[in-house]
Design a protein around this motif. Structure first.
Motif, mmCIF file in Angstrom:
data_model
loop_
_atom_site.group_PDB
_atom_site.id
_atom_site.type_symbol
_atom_site.label_atom_id
_atom_site.label_comp_id
_atom_site.label_asym_id
_atom_site.label_seq_id
_atom_site.Cartn_x
_atom_site.Cartn_y
_atom_site.Cartn_z
ATOM 1 N N GLY A 13 24.210 44.017 -14.503
ATOM 2 C CA GLY A 13 25.333 44.885 -14.178
ATOM 3 C C GLY A 13 26.395 44.280 -13.283
ATOM 4 N N LYS A 14 26.241 42.993 -12.934
ATOM 5 C CA LYS A 14 27.232 42.308 -12.107
ATOM 6 C C LYS A 14 27.867 41.198 -12.928
ATOM 7 N N VAL A 15 29.132 40.892 -12.621
ATOM 8 C CA VAL A 15 29.850 39.838 -13.327
ATOM 9 C C VAL A 15 29.885 38.603 -12.428
ATOM 10 N N TYR A 16 29.377 37.486 -12.950
ATOM 11 C CA TYR A 16 29.359 36.223 -12.226
ATOM 12 C C TYR A 16 30.483 35.349 -12.776
ATOM 13 N N ILE A 17 31.339 34.851 -11.891
ATOM 14 C CA ILE A 17 32.416 33.949 -12.267
ATOM 15 C C ILE A 17 32.103 32.607 -11.619
ATOM 16 N N VAL A 18 31.879 31.596 -12.447
ATOM 17 C CA VAL A 18 31.486 30.276 -11.966
ATOM 18 C C VAL A 18 32.701 29.366 -12.063
ATOM 19 N N GLU A 19 33.115 28.818 -10.912
ATOM 20 C CA GLU A 19 34.263 27.925 -10.853
ATOM 21 C C GLU A 19 33.836 26.593 -10.259
ATOM 22 N N ILE A 20 34.797 25.705 -10.087
ATOM 23 C CA ILE A 20 34.499 24.354 -9.651
ATOM 24 C C ILE A 20 33.858 24.301 -8.256
ATOM 25 N N ASN A 21 34.273 25.117 -7.328
ATOM 26 C CA ASN A 21 33.742 25.054 -5.969
ATOM 27 C C ASN A 21 32.995 26.303 -5.530
ATOM 28 N N GLU A 22 33.010 27.330 -6.355
ATOM 29 C CA GLU A 22 32.391 28.573 -5.907
ATOM 30 C C GLU A 22 31.898 29.401 -7.080
ATOM 31 N N THR A 23 31.005 30.298 -6.747
ATOM 32 C CA THR A 23 30.533 31.309 -7.676
ATOM 33 C C THR A 23 30.850 32.651 -7.037
ATOM 34 N N SER A 24 31.521 33.512 -7.787
ATOM 35 C CA SER A 24 31.850 34.842 -7.297
ATOM 36 C C SER A 24 31.034 35.864 -8.067
ATOM 37 N N VAL A 25 30.622 36.908 -7.363
ATOM 38 C CA VAL A 25 29.866 37.986 -7.995
ATOM 39 C C VAL A 25 30.649 39.273 -7.781
ATOM 40 N N TYR A 26 31.005 39.905 -8.891
ATOM 41 C CA TYR A 26 31.734 41.171 -8.830
ATOM 42 C C TYR A 26 30.794 42.281 -9.250
ATOM 43 N N ASN A 27 30.660 43.285 -8.384
ATOM 44 C CA ASN A 27 29.841 44.450 -8.672
ATOM 45 C C ASN A 27 30.791 45.604 -9.001
ATOM 46 N N PRO A 28 30.969 45.933 -10.288
ATOM 47 C CA PRO A 28 31.936 46.972 -10.648
ATOM 48 C C PRO A 28 31.565 48.359 -10.131
ATOM 49 N N ARG A 29 30.273 48.627 -9.944
ATOM 50 C CA ARG A 29 29.847 49.939 -9.422
ATOM 51 C C ARG A 29 30.289 50.139 -7.980
ATOM 52 N N GLU A 30 30.205 49.057 -7.210
ATOM 53 C CA GLU A 30 30.566 49.113 -5.791
ATOM 54 C C GLU A 30 32.017 48.711 -5.557
ATOM 55 N N GLY A 31 32.620 48.042 -6.532
ATOM 56 C CA GLY A 31 33.988 47.545 -6.364
ATOM 57 C C GLY A 31 34.076 46.412 -5.370
ATOM 58 N N GLU A 32 32.976 45.623 -5.259
ATOM 59 C CA GLU A 32 32.925 44.542 -4.269
ATOM 60 C C GLU A 32 32.852 43.188 -4.952
ATOM 61 N N VAL A 33 33.441 42.184 -4.275
ATOM 62 C CA VAL A 33 33.366 40.797 -4.725
ATOM 63 C C VAL A 33 32.756 39.969 -3.606
ATOM 64 N N GLU A 34 31.787 39.136 -3.958
ATOM 65 C CA GLU A 34 31.188 38.221 -2.993
ATOM 66 C C GLU A 34 31.409 36.804 -3.514
ATOM 67 N N ARG A 35 31.939 35.939 -2.652
ATOM 68 C CA ARG A 35 32.174 34.543 -3.033
ATOM 69 C C ARG A 35 31.169 33.655 -2.317
ATOM 70 N N MET A 36 30.587 32.742 -3.076
ATOM 71 C CA MET A 36 29.644 31.783 -2.505
ATOM 72 C C MET A 36 30.156 30.389 -2.803
ATOM 73 N N VAL A 37 30.455 29.622 -1.769
ATOM 74 C CA VAL A 37 30.947 28.259 -1.943
ATOM 75 C C VAL A 37 29.740 27.352 -2.140
ATOM 76 N N HIS A 38 29.816 26.477 -3.135
ATOM 77 C CA HIS A 38 28.725 25.513 -3.338
ATOM 78 C C HIS A 38 29.271 24.099 -3.188
ATOM 79 N N ASN A 39 29.502 23.730 -1.926
ATOM 80 C CA ASN A 39 30.057 22.411 -1.609
ATOM 81 C C ASN A 39 29.126 21.281 -1.999
#
Length: 175
Positions: A13-39
């Motif tokens: 139920g969450k959308v994961y967006i994987v980019e070059i330096n980070e992975t973001s998780v969007y929870n549409p139920r909560e309307g929240e985005v969490e970004r995790m940097v993977h240096n």
């Protein structure tokens, strides 16, 4: 220079967006985005000046198998996302070795089939002109404590396509 290479998939139920330096998780139920940097996945600096490698570890493909997000990165290879630790971990075999040594240039698609990870890649061959052979690996996934390990159950050629062929999307179909 910002690289726009990104891939996305939905897990539990969450959308994961994987980019070059980070992975973001969007929870549409909560309307929240969490970004995790993977240096740790970005290549080391090229010079003392601190310029990062413009060909850093880019995501190329993502796939979800049994509610686990898998991705193929240009430098680190096949990885899975550990939602508890909020970090990417390399997919290894039971002996702790890499499953495959595929490169960005040959790996073309990831898919799920019957609870297994399907890895599709192309190899150039010369048969009546230049064609490419579609190779496939069928990988069983196993939990081993806090890790996920893979075992290649089958590997082989599945067909031949013209050199101009490109995968647009890969979907497993069952009867």
């Amino acid at each position: 220079m910002r690289n726009t290479q990104r891939c996305s998939a939905s897990v539990e139920g969450k959308v994961y967006i994987v980019e070059i330096n980070e992975t973001s998780v969007y929870n549409p139920r909560e309307g929240e985005v969490e970004r995790m940097v993977h240096n740790h996945m970005v290549s080391h600096t090229l010079t003392e000046g601190g310029i990062k490698d413009m060909f850093a570890d880019m995501p190329h493909l993502v796939c979800v198998v049994e509610d686990v997000l898998f991705a193929f990165f240009s430098e680190t290879g096949l990885m899975w996302f550990d939602t508890k630790l909020k970090m990417w971990r390399r997919l290894l075999d039971r002996d702790g070795k890499r499953l495959t040594e595929l490169s960005t240039f040959t790996l073309k698609a990831l898919a799920e089939h019957d609870g297994k990870l399907v890895v599709l890649y192309l190899f150039g061959i010369f048969e009546m002109g230049f064609n490419e052979r579609v190779q496939c690996e069928l990988v069983s996934l196993h939990r081993a404590g806090d890790r996920i390990c893979g075992t290649v159950d089958w590997s082989g050629a599945t067909g031949t396509v013209p050199s101009s062929f490109h995968f647009l999307h890969c979907v497993a179909v069952s009867s």
